[in-house]
Motif scaffolding. Structure first.
Motif, PDB file in Angstrom:
ATOM      1  N   GLU A  46       0.836  -1.209   0.000  1.00 34.57           N
ATOM      2  CA  GLU A  46       0.000   0.000   0.000  1.00 34.57           C
ATOM      3  C   GLU A  46       0.873   1.261   0.000  1.00 34.57           C
ATOM      4  OE1 GLU A  46      -2.810   0.079   3.156  1.00 34.57           O
ATOM      5  OE2 GLU A  46      -4.199  -1.297   2.163  1.00 34.57           O
ATOM      6  N   ILE A  50       0.934   4.391  -2.689  1.00 28.21           N
ATOM      7  CA  ILE A  50       0.829   5.835  -2.445  1.00 28.21           C
ATOM      8  C   ILE A  50       1.977   6.566  -3.125  1.00 28.21           C
ATOM      9  CG2 ILE A  50       0.925   7.626  -0.665  1.00 28.21           C
ATOM     10  CD1 ILE A  50      -0.512   5.638   1.201  1.00 28.21           C
ATOM     11  N   LEU A 102      -2.879  -0.204  -3.715  1.00 26.37           N
ATOM     12  CA  LEU A 102      -3.619   0.188  -2.512  1.00 26.37           C
ATOM     13  C   LEU A 102      -4.504  -0.940  -1.997  1.00 26.37           C
ATOM     14  CD1 LEU A 102      -4.687   3.879  -3.310  1.00 26.37           C
ATOM     15  CD2 LEU A 102      -2.784   3.079  -1.904  1.00 26.37           C
ATOM     16  N   TYR A 183      -7.739   5.938  -2.327  1.00 24.00           N
ATOM     17  CA  TYR A 183      -7.215   5.469  -1.035  1.00 24.00           C
ATOM     18  C   TYR A 183      -8.320   5.336   0.021  1.00 24.00           C
ATOM     19  CZ  TYR A 183      -4.472   5.076   3.204  1.00 24.00           C
ATOM     20  OH  TYR A 183      -3.966   4.645   4.394  1.00 24.00           O
TER      21      TYR A 183
END
Length: 205
Positions: A46, A50, A102, A183
């Protein structure tokens, strides 16, 4: 496509098609969850996602610095456009991979990147036909010397002076923030899956 009107019509259809693809992907993600039992691996994937999204947004803004307001009006061969003919699509594909990460799944990231690349391939082919009709040999030479998609860093060439349209740059930044909407959306989906509100039909590494 032989005229700006044809190109404009194609661009509208392209935006609608991409919106439909994104909607279908988001619906599919409602039933997918990471198969990693190790929560740390999930979190690291994850975090990389980002990072990929941040790079995608910054990269798209970098491209806009060079081509903002000039797309289809002239051939830009400096900055990111000196190493790839379609760097905006390259960074958008990176953003799609970031969204996939994500979910905590590398497989989902790769699948989204491939889908995005395939969708952009058809767009690029159509745009190339238009640009060849408009710019002739100038664009043909550009095609021969610069790769269509995957960047060749050794070709990098910088501009001595840049004219930037701030409104276009701001719009690109705002558009890029859509990547970040994924997200909280996917975190909420993960929560709903954990409390069995949403079914998990597929677990992927």
């Amino acid at each position: 496509m032989n005229s700006p009107k044809d190109m404009s019509r194609f661009q509208r259809r392209r935006r609608i098609a991409i919106a439909i693809v994104i909607a279908l992907i988001l619906i599919a993600l409602l039933t997918i969850r990471s198969a990693w039992n190790d929560s740390w691996t999930h979190e690291y994937i994850e975090d990389f996602g980002i990072g990929a999204i941040v790079l995608a947004i910054l990269g798209r803004m970098w491209c806009t610095l060079y081509i903002g307001g000039r797309k289809s009006a002239e051939i830009v061969r400096v900055g990111p456009y000196s190493i790839s003919r379609n760097p905006l699509y390259v960074f958008s594909t990176l953003g799609a991979a970031g969204i996939g990460m994500l979910t905590g799944s590398i497989t989902v990231a790769l699948v989204l990147a491939v889908i995005c690349y395939a969708a952009f391939h058809f767009v690029i082919v159509a745009e190339e036909g238009y640009l060849e009709n408009v710019f002739g040999e100038t664009y043909s030479a550009y095609k021969r010397e610069v790769p269509r998609f995957f960047p060749r860093v050794s070709l990098y060439n910088e501009a001595s002076v840049l004219t930037v349209k701030s409104s276009v740059l701001y719009r690109t930044f705002t558009d890029g923030l859509v990547f970040f909407v994924a997200y909280p959306f996917l975190e909420f989906v993960e929560y709903l899956q954990s409390v069995h509100v949403l079914p998990v039909l597929l677990r992927l590494y």
